[in-house]
Structure formats: structure tokens, C-alpha cells
Design an enzyme around this catalytic site. Structure first.
Site, PDB file in Angstrom:
ATOM      1  CD  GLN A 108     -13.384 -27.640  -9.620  1.00 48.85           C
ATOM      2  OE1 GLN A 108     -12.320 -28.262  -9.675  1.00 48.85           O
ATOM      3  NE2 GLN A 108     -14.166 -27.479 -10.659  1.00 48.85           N
TER       4      GLN A 108
ATOM      5  CE1 TYR B 292      -0.445 -49.435  -8.247  1.00 46.91           C
ATOM      6  CE2 TYR B 292       1.609 -48.750  -7.216  1.00 46.91           C
ATOM      7  CZ  TYR B 292       0.339 -49.283  -7.120  1.00 46.91           C
ATOM      8  OH  TYR B 292      -0.144 -49.656  -5.888  1.00 46.91           O
TER       9      TYR B 292
ATOM     10  CE  LYS C  88      -8.054 -45.825 -21.982  1.00 49.75           C
ATOM     11  NZ  LYS C  88      -8.614 -46.773 -22.971  1.00 49.75           N
TER      12      LYS C  88
HETATM   13  P1  NAD Z   1      -5.090 -56.683  -6.089  1.00 51.12           P
HETATM   14  O1  NAD Z   1      -4.532 -56.726  -7.470  1.00 51.12           O
HETATM   15  O2  NAD Z   1      -5.220 -57.947  -5.337  1.00 51.12           O
HETATM   16  O3  NAD Z   1      -6.503 -55.972  -6.091  1.00 51.12           O
HETATM   17  C1  NAD Z   1      -6.904 -55.027  -7.030  1.00 51.12           C
HETATM   18  C2  NAD Z   1      -8.328 -55.358  -7.449  1.00 51.12           C
HETATM   19  O4  NAD Z   1      -8.798 -54.343  -8.375  1.00 51.12           O
HETATM   20  C3  NAD Z   1      -8.441 -56.704  -8.152  1.00 51.12           C
HETATM   21  O5  NAD Z   1      -9.522 -57.417  -7.608  1.00 51.12           O
HETATM   22  C4  NAD Z   1      -8.695 -56.310  -9.618  1.00 51.12           C
HETATM   23  O6  NAD Z   1      -9.420 -57.290 -10.328  1.00 51.12           O
HETATM   24  C5  NAD Z   1      -9.451 -55.014  -9.453  1.00 51.12           C
HETATM   25  N1  NAD Z   1      -9.367 -54.123 -10.616  1.00 51.12           N
HETATM   26  C6  NAD Z   1      -8.258 -53.759 -11.311  1.00 51.12           C
HETATM   27  N2  NAD Z   1      -8.584 -52.900 -12.292  1.00 51.12           N
HETATM   28  C7  NAD Z   1      -9.935 -52.707 -12.209  1.00 51.12           C
HETATM   29  C8  NAD Z   1     -10.864 -51.934 -12.954  1.00 51.12           C
HETATM   30  N3  NAD Z   1     -10.480 -51.163 -13.993  1.00 51.12           N
HETATM   31  N4  NAD Z   1     -12.172 -51.968 -12.597  1.00 51.12           N
HETATM   32  C9  NAD Z   1     -12.580 -52.751 -11.559  1.00 51.12           C
HETATM   33  N5  NAD Z   1     -11.736 -53.513 -10.820  1.00 51.12           N
HETATM   34  C10 NAD Z   1     -10.431 -53.489 -11.152  1.00 51.12           C
HETATM   35  O7  NAD Z   1      -4.179 -55.637  -5.263  1.00 51.12           O
HETATM   36  P2  NAD Z   1      -4.224 -55.219  -3.727  1.00 51.12           P
HETATM   37  O8  NAD Z   1      -2.888 -55.520  -3.175  1.00 51.12           O
HETATM   38  O9  NAD Z   1      -5.420 -55.750  -3.058  1.00 51.12           O
HETATM   39  O10 NAD Z   1      -4.328 -53.634  -3.868  1.00 51.12           O
HETATM   40  C11 NAD Z   1      -5.537 -52.934  -3.645  1.00 51.12           C
HETATM   41  C12 NAD Z   1      -5.273 -51.439  -3.719  1.00 51.12           C
HETATM   42  O11 NAD Z   1      -4.314 -51.057  -2.738  1.00 51.12           O
HETATM   43  C13 NAD Z   1      -4.706 -50.987  -5.065  1.00 51.12           C
HETATM   44  O12 NAD Z   1      -5.296 -49.762  -5.416  1.00 51.12           O
HETATM   45  C14 NAD Z   1      -3.237 -50.812  -4.789  1.00 51.12           C
HETATM   46  O13 NAD Z   1      -2.679 -49.837  -5.631  1.00 51.12           O
HETATM   47  C15 NAD Z   1      -3.240 -50.374  -3.334  1.00 51.12           C
HETATM   48  N6  NAD Z   1      -1.956 -50.699  -2.669  1.00 51.12           N
HETATM   49  C16 NAD Z   1      -1.650 -51.971  -2.286  1.00 51.12           C
HETATM   50  C17 NAD Z   1      -0.438 -52.243  -1.663  1.00 51.12           C
HETATM   51  C18 NAD Z   1      -0.051 -53.621  -1.197  1.00 51.12           C
HETATM   52  O14 NAD Z   1       1.043 -53.786  -0.625  1.00 51.12           O
HETATM   53  N7  NAD Z   1      -0.858 -54.640  -1.360  1.00 51.12           N
HETATM   54  C19 NAD Z   1       0.480 -51.197  -1.453  1.00 51.12           C
HETATM   55  C20 NAD Z   1       0.142 -49.920  -1.883  1.00 51.12           C
HETATM   56  C21 NAD Z   1      -1.093 -49.681  -2.474  1.00 51.12           C
END
Ligand code: NAD
Ligand code: UDP
Length: 332
Positions: free
Chosen positions: A166, A149, A95
Site C-alpha cells: 500500500q 502469540y 496489543k
Molecule cells: P525477551 O522476552 O527476552 O525480549 C522481549 C523484550 O520486549 C523484553 O525486553 C520486553 O521487556 C520487551 N517488551 C515486551 N512487550 C513490550 C512492549 N509492549 N513495549 C516495549 N517493550 C516490550 O524475548 P527474546 O527471546 O529476546 O525475543 C525477542 C523477539 O524475538 C520477540 O519478538 C520474539 O517473539 C522473537 N522470537 C524469539 C525467539 C527465541 O527463541 N528467543 C524465537 C522466535 C521469535
């Protein structure tokens, strides 16, 4: 001569690891930042030092529900990123990725804002093309434990490109490869935070499989520079663009580097490899080099030292293994 224009920037997931570094960078550049987070994996500690800045605002909100905002740019980072966290509630993970993308694209369409999507190397699954280029379609198991994921992020990408076709929405999609640094969640089970906290506590280093699987690790400041360059690039640069450090190593070697840099006497123990764990991963960053002039600058040892310093302070400096040797070199 280019003139500075202060922008109103929405950062979802702004209290997380990457998000907090991005908010800090945008504020330093003089922009007005709205951090939206539901604090599922993010922490207020990550942004506490920003709260006194008058250009910084926070909103507790779940992006799988609608949001109205008037902004010039949106960075959509909200999503739990480590297997332990995204598998805790897989339906909510989907979601967040899918509905979150729909809601952010809706704001962008209505306001004309640019919208940036933090996609992931996981869209390539367990890749049989190596290193991974952006035109590779990937090898993802849609039914496995990582699917909530991987498929959520793939669907979000589809939504971004359909929105552009679109509605002409101004999209920016990057695929992030393994990134590490200060403010990684200490208990999220990711390999860099695991190995460093284990080494500092003198606990066993948990190596999954035979440690021969490879990853390439990017230091957080390099990644954030790539984010900002991507957002600032011309509208016709939509991505997807890989962002990561192409220095690929076996995970076993990471364990050895962490042991050497901490001076820890922890021993390495071998545990089973999790299901669907990719055997190799390394970004091809030709596109980022050519289109953004971007190249990672921070080497692995340097980045690990800065991360070790962070975790040592987080653990209360009790570990004692830094005993002066590295401590002077790692501040900042
Ligand atoms: P993280 O878990 O530290 O940060 C994610 C943040 O999103 C958290 O603060 C969490 O509370 C918030 N969050 C989660 N679900 C939410 C929701 N429904 N509504 C509002 N906030 C929500 O992870 P990160 O490592 O900082 O990753 C950030 C982004 O980068 C993510 O989208 C992740 O998929 C992407 N990413 C990170 C890496 C990595 O190596 N760190 C690699 C690939 C992709
Ligand atoms: N890994 C490991 N020990 C740990 C945590 C992870 O050997 O304590 C391995 C994991 O099996 C994977 C690699 O390190 O092969 C990277 O894992 P992580 O969860 O950090 O990222 P991802 O698998 O998403 O690349």
C-alpha cells in the site's frame, strides 16, 4: 569499495535476550542505537554494560502506544517470547504484536526507514510440513493458549506486507526458530534455560511428554548475524526468511547433552506435554543461505557450554558442578 555509514537504529525490546545482543552488535559496528523497552521481560542488567557508550540511548516505553522517532532503521523485537510470559496477559501480548507493528510501520513510512520484524516459527503452528519452508501457511489453532502469540505475530506479518504493497514501506521479515544463549531469562520456562538451571542446581530435569518432540536450537550470535545481513540486504529482499539452526534433535537428547556438559547428577522426570505443543519443528534455511549467504556456525555443545557458563555465573557460581572441567573452555 563500500564506505561505512553510521546509522541511527531503533531497537524495540532492546533490553531483552535477543535485543541486548543486537544492541551490542550494532554499537560494535559503530552505529547509534536507541533501545526502547518497557522492561516487562527485559532487564536493565542485560544492557548495563552498554550504558557508558555515548552512542547508546534508552527509553522506557510501551510500543502498543504511539512513538515518534527519527531513525534510519528499526528492529522490532518487543514482545514476550516464552509461553509463560506471553500467556500472563494474552490481550496485552496481542496489543504489543499488532499495535506495536502498526506504530513501527508508521515511523518507517514517515521517515523512509527500513523496518525489521522479529516474527517466529510459531506462525507455522503444529506443522504438518517438515522441515518448514517459508511458503507453508501453517497449522495454528486460533483459539488455543498459544494463539495470542502465534496469531499476533501472523497479523503483524500481514500488516508488514500490506504496508509494503500500500505504501512501499521498506520491510524485512524474519521467522526466528528456537534460539538460546547467555541472557535468556532464567525463569521464563523455555527448555534450554530450564534444563541448564535445573542441572546446575541439582534439581530434577523436567521433560514434558516423552521427550520425543523435536526442536532445532540456534546459538544467539548466529541469529544476530542473520538479523544484520537481512537488514543490510537489498530492498527487494523483504522475506519472510527463516532463521534458525537446522540441526534437529528430540528434546530428550537436549536433556542428555545438558547433563553430560554440566556433569550434574540431576535425574530426568516426565511431566505432561502442554496443550498445542508442536511435535516437531525444524527450519528449512535454503532462502537464508541463498539470499543472505547465512549459515549457523556454532555447534550445539559449544553453544550450550557458553550458556552453562552464563547461568553458572548468574546463579552465583554456587552450583559447583563446573568445577574446572568446562570452566576454562567456556569463557567469552
Ligand atoms: P525477551 O522476552 O527476552 O525480549 C522481549 C523484550 O520486549 C523484553 O525486553 C520486553 O521487556 C520487551 N517488551 C515486551 N512487550 C513490550 C512492549 N509492549 N513495549 C516495549 N517493550 C516490550 O524475548 P527474546 O527471546 O529476546 O525475543 C525477542 C523477539 O524475538 C520477540 O519478538 C520474539 O517473539 C522473537 N522470537 C524469539 C525467539 C527465541 O527463541 N528467543 C524465537 C522466535 C521469535
Ligand atoms: N520443554 C520441556 N521441559 C521444560 C520446558 C520445555 O520438555 O522444562 C519442552 C516443551 O514442551 C517443548 C520444547 O521443550 O516441546 C521447547 O519448549 P520451549 O518453551 O523452549 O519452546 P517452544 O515450545 O516455543 O518451541
Amino acid at each position: 569499495m563500500s564506505m561505512f555509514v553510521r546509522k541511527r537504529v531503533l531497537v524495540t525490546g532492546g533490553a531483552g535476550f535477543l535485543g541486548s545482543h543486537l544492541c551490542e552488535r550494532l554499537l560494535r559496528d559503530g552505529h547509534d542505537v536507541l533501545c526502547v523497552d518497557n522492561y516487562f521481560t527485559g532487564r536493565k542488567d542485560n544492557i548495563a554494560h552498554l550504558l557508558s557508550n555515548p552512542n547508546f540511548e534508552t527509553l522506557r516505553h510501551d510500543i502498543s502506544t504511539p512513538l515518534l522517532a527519527e531513525v534510519d532503521e528499526i528492529y522490532n523485537l518487543a514482545c514476550p517470547a516464552s509461553p509463560k510470559h506471553y500467556q500472563y496477559d494474552p490481550v496485552q501480548t496481542l496489543k504489543t504484536s499488532v499495535l506495536g507493528a502498526i506504530h513501527m510501520l508508521g515511523i518507517a513510512r514517515r521517515t523512509g526507514a527500513r523496518v525489521f520484524q522479529a516474527s517466529t516459527s510459531e506462525v507455522y503452528g503444529d506443522p504438518d510440513v517438515h522441515p518448514q519452508t517459508e511458503d507453508y501457511f501453517g497449522n495454528v489453532n486460533p483459539l488455543g493458549p498459544r494463539a495470542c502469540y502465534d496469531e499476533g505475530k501472523r497479523c503483524a506479518e500481514t500488516l508488514f506486507f500490506d504496508h509494503r504493497r500500500q505504501h512501499g514501506t521498506r520491510i524485512k521479515v524474519v521467522r526466528i526458530f528456537n534460539t538460546y544463549g547467555p541472557r535468556m531469562h532464567p525463569d521464563d520456562g523455555r527448555v534450554v534455560s530450564n534444563f541448564i538451571t535445573q542441572a546446575l542446581r541439582g534439581e530434577d530435569i523436567t521433560l514434558y511428554g516423552d521427550g520425543g518432540q523435536t526442536r532445532a536450537f540456534c546459538y544467539v550470535s548466529d541469529l544476530i548475524e542473520g538479523f544484520v545481513r537481512m537488514m543490510d540486504s537489498d530492498d527487494d529482499i523483504t522475506g519472510p526468511i527463516n532463521l534458525g539452526n537446522p540441526h534437529e534433535i528430540p528434546v530428550r537428547e537436549l536433556a542428555e547433552r545438558v547433563l553430560a556438559l554440566t556433569g550434574s547428577r540431576s535425574r530426568i522426570v516426565y511431566l505432561p506435554l502442554p496443550q498445542d505443543d508442536p511435535t516437531q519443528r525444524c527450519p528449512d534455511i535454503t532462502r537464508a543461505r541463498n539470499l543472505l549467504g547465512w549459515e549457523p556456525q556454532v555447534g550445539l555443545d559449544d553453544g550450550l557450554r557458553r550458556s552453562i557458563d552464563y547461568f553458572d555465573q548468574l546463579l552465583g557460581g554456587r552450583s559447583g558442578v563446573l568445577s574446572g572441567i568446562e570452566a576454562h573452555a567456556v569463557s567469552g
